[in-house]
Design a protein around this motif. Structure first.
Motif, PDB file in Angstrom:
ATOM      1  N   ALA A  37      97.168 -41.191 -30.795  1.00 20.59           N
ATOM      2  CA  ALA A  37      97.443 -40.057 -29.903  1.00 20.59           C
ATOM      3  C   ALA A  37      96.253 -39.812 -28.981  1.00 20.59           C
ATOM      4  O   ALA A  37      96.433 -39.511 -27.790  1.00 20.59           O
ATOM      5  N   ALA A  38      95.045 -39.944 -29.523  1.00 22.82           N
ATOM      6  CA  ALA A  38      93.847 -39.759 -28.701  1.00 22.82           C
ATOM      7  C   ALA A  38      93.801 -40.801 -27.587  1.00 22.82           C
ATOM      8  O   ALA A  38      93.525 -40.469 -26.426  1.00 22.82           O
ATOM      9  N   ILE A  39      94.091 -42.055 -27.929  1.00 19.89           N
ATOM     10  CA  ILE A  39      94.101 -43.117 -26.918  1.00 19.89           C
ATOM     11  C   ILE A  39      95.148 -42.813 -25.852  1.00 19.89           C
ATOM     12  O   ILE A  39      94.887 -42.967 -24.652  1.00 19.89           O
ATOM     13  N   ALA A  40      96.320 -42.345 -26.263  1.00 19.99           N
ATOM     14  CA  ALA A  40      97.371 -41.993 -25.300  1.00 19.99           C
ATOM     15  C   ALA A  40      96.909 -40.849 -24.387  1.00 19.99           C
ATOM     16  O   ALA A  40      97.199 -40.850 -23.184  1.00 19.99           O
ATOM     17  N   THR A  41      96.181 -39.899 -24.942  1.00 17.15           N
ATOM     18  CA  THR A  41      95.668 -38.789 -24.136  1.00 17.15           C
ATOM     19  C   THR A  41      94.633 -39.292 -23.138  1.00 17.15           C
ATOM     20  O   THR A  41      94.642 -38.900 -21.962  1.00 17.15           O
ATOM     21  N   TYR A  42      93.745 -40.173 -23.579  1.00 18.80           N
ATOM     22  CA  TYR A  42      92.764 -40.750 -22.652  1.00 18.80           C
ATOM     23  C   TYR A  42      93.470 -41.554 -21.561  1.00 18.80           C
ATOM     24  O   TYR A  42      93.071 -41.509 -20.393  1.00 18.80           O
ATOM     25  N   ASP A  43      94.529 -42.272 -21.940  1.00 18.70           N
ATOM     26  CA  ASP A  43      95.311 -43.012 -20.936  1.00 18.70           C
ATOM     27  C   ASP A  43      95.929 -42.065 -19.909  1.00 18.70           C
ATOM     28  O   ASP A  43      96.057 -42.414 -18.731  1.00 18.70           O
ATOM     29  N   GLU A  44      96.301 -40.868 -20.355  1.00 21.17           N
ATOM     30  CA  GLU A  44      96.857 -39.868 -19.432  1.00 21.17           C
ATOM     31  C   GLU A  44      95.807 -39.442 -18.404  1.00 21.17           C
ATOM     32  O   GLU A  44      96.118 -39.270 -17.225  1.00 21.17           O
ATOM     33  N   VAL A  45      94.566 -39.283 -18.838  1.00 16.35           N
ATOM     34  CA  VAL A  45      93.482 -38.950 -17.898  1.00 16.35           C
ATOM     35  C   VAL A  45      93.353 -40.068 -16.870  1.00 16.35           C
ATOM     36  O   VAL A  45      93.271 -39.811 -15.660  1.00 16.35           O
ATOM     37  N   GLY A 100      87.459 -46.530 -25.554  1.00 20.09           N
ATOM     38  CA  GLY A 100      86.820 -47.735 -26.089  1.00 20.09           C
ATOM     39  C   GLY A 100      86.297 -47.527 -27.503  1.00 20.09           C
ATOM     40  O   GLY A 100      86.433 -48.397 -28.370  1.00 20.09           O
ATOM     41  N   ILE A 101      85.711 -46.371 -27.755  1.00 24.14           N
ATOM     42  CA  ILE A 101      85.227 -46.052 -29.102  1.00 24.14           C
ATOM     43  C   ILE A 101      86.388 -46.049 -30.090  1.00 24.14           C
ATOM     44  O   ILE A 101      86.296 -46.640 -31.176  1.00 24.14           O
ATOM     45  N   LYS A 102      87.476 -45.385 -29.736  1.00 22.29           N
ATOM     46  CA  LYS A 102      88.650 -45.327 -30.623  1.00 22.29           C
ATOM     47  C   LYS A 102      89.213 -46.724 -30.866  1.00 22.29           C
ATOM     48  O   LYS A 102      89.586 -47.059 -31.993  1.00 22.29           O
ATOM     49  N   GLN A 103      89.274 -47.535 -29.815  1.00 27.85           N
ATOM     50  CA  GLN A 103      89.774 -48.899 -29.983  1.00 27.85           C
ATOM     51  C   GLN A 103      88.871 -49.681 -30.940  1.00 27.85           C
ATOM     52  O   GLN A 103      89.365 -50.418 -31.797  1.00 27.85           O
ATOM     53  N   GLY A 104      87.577 -49.506 -30.815  1.00 26.76           N
ATOM     54  CA  GLY A 104      86.645 -50.170 -31.726  1.00 26.76           C
ATOM     55  C   GLY A 104      86.856 -49.728 -33.163  1.00 26.76           C
ATOM     56  O   GLY A 104      86.831 -50.550 -34.085  1.00 26.76           O
ATOM     57  N   GLN A 105      87.083 -48.424 -33.355  1.00 27.02           N
ATOM     58  CA  GLN A 105      87.315 -47.900 -34.701  1.00 27.02           C
ATOM     59  C   GLN A 105      88.608 -48.440 -35.304  1.00 27.02           C
ATOM     60  O   GLN A 105      88.743 -48.513 -36.520  1.00 27.02           O
ATOM     61  N   LEU A 106      89.540 -48.805 -34.438  1.00 27.61           N
ATOM     62  CA  LEU A 106      90.818 -49.373 -34.901  1.00 27.61           C
ATOM     63  C   LEU A 106      90.758 -50.904 -34.975  1.00 27.61           C
ATOM     64  O   LEU A 106      91.792 -51.555 -35.099  1.00 27.61           O
ATOM     65  N   ASN A 107      89.546 -51.450 -34.897  1.00 27.75           N
ATOM     66  CA  ASN A 107      89.338 -52.906 -34.933  1.00 27.75           C
ATOM     67  C   ASN A 107      90.064 -53.631 -33.805  1.00 27.75           C
ATOM     68  O   ASN A 107      90.534 -54.751 -33.978  1.00 27.75           O
ATOM     69  N   GLN A 108      90.129 -52.993 -32.668  1.00 28.67           N
ATOM     70  CA  GLN A 108      90.715 -53.590 -31.464  1.00 28.67           C
ATOM     71  C   GLN A 108      89.565 -53.968 -30.529  1.00 28.67           C
ATOM     72  O   GLN A 108      89.453 -53.467 -29.423  1.00 28.67           O
ATOM     73  N   SER A 109      88.739 -54.877 -30.998  1.00 38.27           N
ATOM     74  CA  SER A 109      87.491 -55.201 -30.298  1.00 38.27           C
ATOM     75  C   SER A 109      87.716 -55.714 -28.888  1.00 38.27           C
ATOM     76  O   SER A 109      87.017 -55.307 -27.951  1.00 38.27           O
ATOM     77  N   GLU A 110      88.674 -56.617 -28.705  1.00 35.49           N
ATOM     78  CA  GLU A 110      88.910 -57.165 -27.363  1.00 35.49           C
ATOM     79  C   GLU A 110      89.388 -56.087 -26.409  1.00 35.49           C
ATOM     80  O   GLU A 110      88.957 -56.037 -25.254  1.00 35.49           O
ATOM     81  N   ALA A 111      90.259 -55.212 -26.889  1.00 33.02           N
ATOM     82  CA  ALA A 111      90.743 -54.116 -26.044  1.00 33.02           C
ATOM     83  C   ALA A 111      89.591 -53.165 -25.713  1.00 33.02           C
ATOM     84  O   ALA A 111      89.482 -52.683 -24.578  1.00 33.02           O
ATOM     85  N   ALA A 112      88.723 -52.912 -26.694  1.00 29.92           N
ATOM     86  CA  ALA A 112      87.575 -52.029 -26.463  1.00 29.92           C
ATOM     87  C   ALA A 112      86.652 -52.616 -25.395  1.00 29.92           C
ATOM     88  O   ALA A 112      86.199 -51.892 -24.498  1.00 29.92           O
ATOM     89  N   ILE A 113      86.395 -53.911 -25.480  1.00 27.85           N
ATOM     90  CA  ILE A 113      85.533 -54.567 -24.492  1.00 27.85           C
ATOM     91  C   ILE A 113      86.157 -54.469 -23.103  1.00 27.85           C
ATOM     92  O   ILE A 113      85.476 -54.164 -22.116  1.00 27.85           O
ATOM     93  N   ALA A 114      87.462 -54.681 -23.015  1.00 28.81           N
ATOM     94  CA  ALA A 114      88.157 -54.574 -21.735  1.00 28.81           C
ATOM     95  C   ALA A 114      88.065 -53.142 -21.191  1.00 28.81           C
ATOM     96  O   ALA A 114      87.874 -52.942 -19.973  1.00 28.81           O
ATOM     97  N   THR A 115      88.157 -52.167 -22.065  1.00 25.31           N
ATOM     98  CA  THR A 115      88.052 -50.770 -21.644  1.00 25.31           C
ATOM     99  C   THR A 115      86.642 -50.480 -21.139  1.00 25.31           C
ATOM    100  O   THR A 115      86.469 -49.831 -20.098  1.00 25.31           O
ATOM    101  N   TYR A 116      85.642 -50.954 -21.857  1.00 30.74           N
ATOM    102  CA  TYR A 116      84.258 -50.750 -21.409  1.00 30.74           C
ATOM    103  C   TYR A 116      84.016 -51.454 -20.076  1.00 30.74           C
ATOM    104  O   TYR A 116      83.304 -50.927 -19.215  1.00 30.74           O
ATOM    105  N   ASP A 117      84.603 -52.639 -19.907  1.00 32.45           N
ATOM    106  CA  ASP A 117      84.483 -53.339 -18.613  1.00 32.45           C
ATOM    107  C   ASP A 117      85.081 -52.509 -17.489  1.00 32.45           C
ATOM    108  O   ASP A 117      84.573 -52.532 -16.357  1.00 32.45           O
ATOM    109  N   GLU A 118      86.156 -51.783 -17.777  1.00 38.46           N
ATOM    110  CA  GLU A 118      86.784 -50.940 -16.771  1.00 38.46           C
ATOM    111  C   GLU A 118      85.851 -49.812 -16.339  1.00 38.46           C
ATOM    112  O   GLU A 118      85.829 -49.411 -15.181  1.00 38.46           O
ATOM    113  N   VAL A 119      85.060 -49.301 -17.283  1.00 38.08           N
ATOM    114  CA  VAL A 119      84.083 -48.249 -16.946  1.00 38.08           C
ATOM    115  C   VAL A 119      83.076 -48.814 -15.955  1.00 38.08           C
ATOM    116  O   VAL A 119      82.749 -48.170 -14.954  1.00 38.08           O
ATOM    117  N   ILE A 120      82.611 -50.016 -16.249  1.00 36.25           N
ATOM    118  CA  ILE A 120      81.599 -50.664 -15.393  1.00 36.25           C
ATOM    119  C   ILE A 120      82.172 -50.943 -14.029  1.00 36.25           C
ATOM    120  O   ILE A 120      81.595 -50.690 -13.001  1.00 36.25           O
TER     121      ILE A 120
END
Length: 168
Positions: free
Chosen positions: A116-124, A148-168
């Protein structure tokens, strides 16, 4: 003999937005979170309250609810802000809605509602990802970082890296 005039009682119905807001800020400063939350609930009900003031009062109510560890109530108040002001075109209201959404995501995460948190962040990101205003871009960056933090906590490392790349 001089007779004292009886002072009229101030009725709550005669309070202005500013009266409720002042009472709320005073209660909050005294760490009277429950009173502050109630006063900030009353403030936006005043018919002549400016829209941005009403939105800020509800946001402040959510903060007081957080101080009371009423996280689910806080999320409900955030949802009320989003429902009432989420489509408003004013920049100040858009920034407040972005902040509310990020805060809501944080609280969902604290309740172990990671998806739900990830969905809320996606809404932003969906609502404000292309916004030119620096303040909105900052909230999008916060949402991306938190996602990205939530994705990492869910062991979604590749998705987290992609999210962090989006920040950059």
């Amino acid at each position: 003999v001089k007779l004292e005039k009886e002072q009229p009682q101030t009725s709550k119905e005669s309070f202005s937005f500013g009266d409720w807001n002042t009472k709320a800020h005073t209660a909050y400063a005294k760490q009277q979170w429950s009173d502050a939350a109630q006063f900030w609930l009353n403030a936006p009900c005043i018919t002549n309250a400016r829209v941005i003031n009403a939105a800020n009062a509800l946001f402040n109510r959510a903060l007081a609810q957080g101080k009371l560890d009423q996280i689910q109530a806080q999320i409900t108040t955030y949802d009320e802000v989003i429902r009432r002001f989420g489509e408003a075109p004013e920049a100040a209201l858009s920034e407040l809605v972005a902040k509310v959404l990020v805060n809501k995501g944080v609280r969902q995460g604290q309740l172990n509602q990671s998806e739900a948190a990830i969905a809320t962040y996606d809404e932003v990101i969906r609502r404000f990802g292309e916004a030119p205003e620096a303040a909105l871009r900052e909230w999008v960056a916060n949402a991306l970082g938190n996602k990205g933090i939530k994705q990492g906590q869910l062991n979604q490392s590749e998705a987290a890296i992609a999210t962090y790349d989006e920040v950059i």
